[in-house]
Design an enzyme around this catalytic site. Sequence first.
Site, short mmCIF file in Angstrom:
data_model
loop_
_atom_site.label_atom_id
_atom_site.label_comp_id
_atom_site.label_asym_id
_atom_site.label_seq_id
_atom_site.Cartn_x
_atom_site.Cartn_y
_atom_site.Cartn_z
N TYR A 139 -63.57 13.41 2.28
CA TYR A 139 -63.30 12.32 1.35
C TYR A 139 -62.27 12.76 0.31
O TYR A 139 -61.33 12.01 0.00
CB TYR A 139 -64.60 11.90 0.66
CG TYR A 139 -64.44 10.83 -0.40
CD1 TYR A 139 -64.31 9.49 -0.04
CD2 TYR A 139 -64.44 11.16 -1.75
CE1 TYR A 139 -64.17 8.50 -1.02
CE2 TYR A 139 -64.30 10.18 -2.73
CZ TYR A 139 -64.17 8.85 -2.35
OH TYR A 139 -64.03 7.88 -3.32
N LYS A 143 -58.55 11.05 -0.41
CA LYS A 143 -58.14 10.48 -1.69
C LYS A 143 -56.91 11.18 -2.25
O LYS A 143 -56.09 10.55 -2.95
CB LYS A 143 -59.30 10.51 -2.68
CG LYS A 143 -60.39 9.51 -2.35
CD LYS A 143 -59.84 8.08 -2.30
CE LYS A 143 -60.89 7.04 -2.00
NZ LYS A 143 -60.33 5.66 -1.97
#
Length: 242
Positions: A139, A143
Amino acid sequence: MSRILVTGSADGLGRAAADALLSAGHDVVVHARNEERAAGLAALVDRGAGLVVGDFTERDAVRRVAAELNDAKPLDAVIHNAGVWSGRAVMPVNIIAPYLLTALLRGPRRLVYLSSGSHFDGRASLAGVDWRGASAGSYSDSKLFVTTLAAAVARLRPAVPSNAVDPGWVPTRMGGPSAPDDLELGHRTQEWLASSDDPRALTTGGYWYHGERQQPHQAVHDEAFQDRLMRALAEETGTALD
C-alpha cells in the site's frame, strides 16, 4: 458550476466528497465498482448525480468507463479517490486505474489524486513491482507511486492543475472505526482543489493535508524517478500519457 468525477464514491471519503460537491451545486459523476455498490448511490443519483460503474481491478473496465465519460459532457475535474488497503487489488486500483484514466480521459482541467501519509514509507524503486497484483503489493509503495504520478502530470501538463491529497487516517470502512483523524477535514481539501477559484487551489504539483501544502517524500519531485514511473506504467498498460 463544475462537472466533477469522484471515483470510489460508494462510501467513505469519496461519497462524502460527492455529497458535498452535489450540495454545493456541482454536476457530479459518482462511481461504483459493481451494480450492487451502485445501488447504494441511489440517493445521490436521485439528486442529479451521474453514475458510472466499473471494477478498477480490471483494465478493460477502466477503459470502458473512460470511453463512456468521453462520450458524455466533458469533465472539469477528476478526484481519483478509489483505493484499497491490502490484497491483490492494491496496485491495479491505487495506481494503474488512475494512470489509465489520466491518460484516456479527454479534457479534465483539474486532477486530484488521493495519497496517504503512508507514502513516506514507500520504496522509490520499481524493481519487482507486480502491477497486476498477482503477488499483492505494498500500500505504501502504491501511494508513493500515485503521489509521484500527480507530480509528473503537473510537470507534463503545466496547464492542468494536478495535486495529491493526504486525507488523514479517518474513520471510514478502510480506515477503521478507531482512526484518529477528522472525517470532515478528510474530504474538504480534495473538493476545494477540484472546484475552488481560490488562487491557491489553482496551483499545481502540490501535496496537501487539511488545506495546507506540505513536503512529500523526496522521490516525488525527482524527475528521473517520475520518468521511470511513467515509462513503466506506459509499457505495462500499453497506453502512453501525452
